[in-house]
Design an enzyme around this catalytic site. Structure first.
Site, PDB file in Angstrom:
ATOM      1  N   LEU A 142       0.837  -1.212   0.000  1.00  0.00           N
ATOM      2  CA  LEU A 142       0.000   0.000   0.000  1.00  0.00           C
ATOM      3  C   LEU A 142       0.864   1.252   0.000  1.00  0.00           C
ATOM      4  O   LEU A 142       2.015   1.236   0.442  1.00  0.00           O
ATOM      5  CB  LEU A 142      -0.945  -0.003   1.205  1.00  0.00           C
ATOM      6  CG  LEU A 142      -0.386   0.067   2.634  1.00  0.00           C
ATOM      7  CD1 LEU A 142       0.103   1.438   3.013  1.00  0.00           C
ATOM      8  CD2 LEU A 142      -1.443  -0.390   3.612  1.00  0.00           C
ATOM      9  N   CYS A 162       9.424   4.213   3.329  1.00  0.00           N
ATOM     10  CA  CYS A 162       9.722   2.933   2.674  1.00  0.00           C
ATOM     11  C   CYS A 162      10.928   2.995   1.746  1.00  0.00           C
ATOM     12  O   CYS A 162      11.936   2.327   2.000  1.00  0.00           O
ATOM     13  CB  CYS A 162       8.492   2.452   1.927  1.00  0.00           C
ATOM     14  SG  CYS A 162       7.215   1.940   3.080  1.00  0.00           S
TER      15      CYS A 162
END
Ligand code: NAD
Length: 429
Positions: A153, A260
């Site tokens: 996601l 991330c």
């Protein structure tokens, strides 16, 4: 199914809420008491579009609970997802102590078969360590499986990404684990890839590294475009129409940030190194990314000559639009560089200012884009929030001391801004 999601951050909260939405009974666990108290009061610890509605609906339906008690959650659930943070250590390796804590907690708490699922992004072979840790603390010797189910996601569209993913990756070591995970995701209409545990772990790192590489590639092309008179957006459109390349992630700018890409890329380089491979390609991806920020600061310096005592207005602080997340946002490095050269910086972001205040002391935070523009020598756009597309540019020009815009996200058309009397700098154009 009865599920525990341990770690209630951007990933854990979205995972827990969405699994409840598709019919499971979910207990979200976090050791941050304040976070759980906020959720139990009906509040939201993070900003994520559409998430609040799903949480409210699932809590009302009796399918979603929040607790700090991991033992209770593990006893009540057949499947335990680990979704705690894996932040980078000084040397770039991920800090796996939170994952270890949770594995220990699961091991001591389980009183019957449990499937333990890695949702956090972890180095390849972490599953093996989770298994060993659970074995050590699993005094009752109850059976369990470890599986990997990496999460893809994106903050800002997390709910949609979770409920309508491009694919679901399941890495398992037993049929029982595979069947349980297939059952959990049955209501979601997406291709499912079943692999062994190690491949699933690697898929996540390889996917993020590839996406980061696309961004750095187009940023490197942008440098060449600027020097040659080409327009990087035209180049990106031209190459992106080739199905083998694809247009996504080919937007030049100030580089990637967030929780991330930066950490996962460095972690992947370290993992490869430990496994005996020097991933030079990814080192270069990282270098180009740092370079993109430095070049942007240089652009501002060139526009204003000296930065000392210049009033620089910043539009956008979050690492991307539709999130309040400031972790590893490019804005941090850029603003710190401007401040270090004596500029005065004022900033506005629709959601991230609460988090930015403690990270960026010395910045004046404003209530609107217009307040940022008022008296500014230059406006720098660092996050492409939709709100900025609709600002009244004529009014902004009237308010500014010097009408200069450095557009780090290529949001605006040069011809339009120059037509209004601005001096405009984009990236790679
Ligand atoms: P986060 O920091 O928002 O959330 C982690 C949560 O875990 C925090 O609330 C923290 O209090 C909690 N926690 C830590 N130790 C705990 C413990 N022992 N027991 C219970 N709770 C504990 O992090 P995040 O952004 O949700 O990321 C989680 C993982 O998912 C990371 O590995 C990340 O790389 C990965 N991931 C993140 C994204 C993203 O967009 N944020 C996307 C895909 C994967």
């Amino acid at each position: 199914m009865r599920i525990a999601v341990i770690g209630t951050g951007y990933v854990g909260l979205t995972t827990g809420a969405c699994l409840a939405k598709i019919g499971h009974r979910v207990i979200c666990v976090d050791n941050d008491e304040e976070k759980i108290a906020v959720l139990n009061r009906g509040g939201m610890p993070i900003y994520e579009p559409g998430l609040r509605e799903i949480i409210d609906e699932s809590v009302r339906a009796g399918r979603l609970y929040f607790t700090t008690d991991i033992t209770l959650a593990v006893r009540e659930s057949e499947v335990c997802f680990i979704a705690v943070g894996t932040p980078p250590l000084e040397n770039g390796e991920p800090d796996l102590t939170y994952v270890e804590d949770v594995a220990r907690g699961i091991g001591t708490s389980m009183d019957g078969y449990r499937l333990v699922v890695e949702k956090s992004t972890v180095p390849v072979q972490t599953g093996k360590w989770i298994r060993r840790t659970i074995e050590r603390y699993n005094r009752k010797g109850v059976p369990f499986d470890v599986a990997s189910n990496p999460e893809f996601l994106r903050e800002g569209s997390a709910v949609q990404d979770f409920l309508q993913p491009d694919r679901i990756v399941i890495g398992v070591e037993s049929e029982r684990a595979r069947d349980l995970l297939l059952e959990i995701y049955k209501p979601i209409n997406a291709p499912v890839i079943v692999t062994n545990l190690v491949s699933a772990e690697l898929i996540k790192h390889a996917a993020n590294a590839f996406l980061a590489m696309k961004i750095s590639f187009i940023n490197a092309v942008a440098f060449v475009c600027e020097a040659s008179g080409a327009d990087v957006r035209e180049v990106a459109n031209g190459i992106g129409m080739d199905k083998r390349i694809g247009r996504a992630f080919l937007d030049a700018g100030i580089g990637y940030g967030g929780f991330c890409f930066p950490k996962d890329l460095v972690a992947f380089i370290r993992i490869a190194e430990q496994l005996g491979y020097d991933f030079k390609l990814l080192r270069e991806v990282e270098r180009i990314n740092t370079d993109a920020r430095e070049r942007f600061v240089k652009k501002i310096r060139q526009a204003l000559w000296n930065l000392r005592d210049k009033e620089i207005g910043i539009l956008g602080l979050a690492f991307k639009p539709n999130t309040d997340d400031m972790r590893f946002a490019p804005s941090i490095d850029i603003i710190r560089a401007l401040l270090s050269e004596g500029a005065r910086v004022r900033a506005y972001d629709p959601q991230a200012m609460g988090r930015a205040k403690s990270i960026l002391p010395g910045v004046r935070f404003c209530a609107s884009a217009e307040e940022v523009a008022d008296g500014a020598d230059l406006l720098a756009i660092l996050t492409e929030w939709d709100e900025f597309r609709h600002i009244d540019l004529r009014r902004v020009k009237e308010l500014m001391r010097l009408p200069i815009i450095c557009d780090g996200r290529n949001m605006f058309e040069r011809s339009e801004l120059e037509g209004l009397g601005f001096t405009y700098f984009g990236v790679g154009r």
